[in-house]
Scaffold this motif. Structure first.
Motif, PDB file in Angstrom:
ATOM      1  N   VAL A  28      37.278  68.330  70.294  1.00  0.00           N
ATOM      2  CA  VAL A  28      37.530  67.060  70.982  1.00  0.00           C
ATOM      3  C   VAL A  28      38.618  67.282  72.028  1.00  0.00           C
ATOM      4  O   VAL A  28      39.419  68.217  71.924  1.00  0.00           O
ATOM      5  CB  VAL A  28      37.947  65.930  70.011  1.00  0.00           C
ATOM      6  N   GLU A  32      38.708  61.428  75.538  1.00  0.00           N
ATOM      7  CA  GLU A  32      37.369  61.107  75.034  1.00  0.00           C
ATOM      8  C   GLU A  32      37.455  59.895  74.109  1.00  0.00           C
ATOM      9  O   GLU A  32      38.488  59.629  73.500  1.00  0.00           O
ATOM     10  CB  GLU A  32      36.768  62.295  74.272  1.00  0.00           C
ATOM     11  N   ARG A  33      36.338  59.166  74.003  1.00  0.00           N
ATOM     12  CA  ARG A  33      36.272  58.009  73.104  1.00  0.00           C
ATOM     13  C   ARG A  33      35.688  58.437  71.769  1.00  0.00           C
ATOM     14  O   ARG A  33      34.685  59.143  71.731  1.00  0.00           O
ATOM     15  CB  ARG A  33      35.428  56.884  73.703  1.00  0.00           C
ATOM     16  N   LEU A  82      32.152  61.272  68.110  1.00  0.00           N
ATOM     17  CA  LEU A  82      32.435  61.356  69.534  1.00  0.00           C
ATOM     18  C   LEU A  82      31.383  60.533  70.247  1.00  0.00           C
ATOM     19  O   LEU A  82      30.182  60.759  70.085  1.00  0.00           O
ATOM     20  CB  LEU A  82      32.369  62.812  70.009  1.00  0.00           C
ATOM     21  N   THR A  84      29.050  59.112  73.114  1.00  0.00           N
ATOM     22  CA  THR A  84      28.392  59.602  74.313  1.00  0.00           C
ATOM     23  C   THR A  84      28.093  58.419  75.209  1.00  0.00           C
ATOM     24  O   THR A  84      27.683  57.365  74.730  1.00  0.00           O
ATOM     25  CB  THR A  84      27.094  60.351  73.953  1.00  0.00           C
TER      26      THR A  84
END
Length: 85
Positions: A28, A32-33, A82, A84
């Motif tokens: 990660v 990033e979400r 994670l 997308t």
């Protein structure tokens, strides 16, 4: 329901400072979400602060444990995905 790829799980939570330790199965990066999902947990947030061994990092590799600042409470055992776009 989670969308995205599972990247790890919460192995410890420091409630007083709102930090979760994640054991990662995928890499990660900061910014990033991610999505926390568990029996009582279901929220998304960007990774705004990440540390490995008390050192700030921009990325963490698969197999490592990383501390992430939380915007909402998470619980031990929660899955981390994670997101997308």
């Amino acid at each position: 329901m989670a969308t995205g790829e599972r990247v790890g799980e919460v192995v410890h939570v420091f409630d007083k400072i709102n930090v979760a330790v994640l054991r990662l199965t995928q890499a990660v990066h900061q910014g990033e979400r991610i999505h926390f999902l568990g029996r009582q947990t279901d929220f998304e947030q960007p990774i705004t602060s990440m540390q490995v061994e008390h050192q700030a990092v921009d990325a963490a590799a698969a197999g490592s444990e990383v501390a992430v600042k939380l915007l909402q409470p998470a619980r031990r055992g929660d899955a981390v995905y994670l997101l997308t776009e």
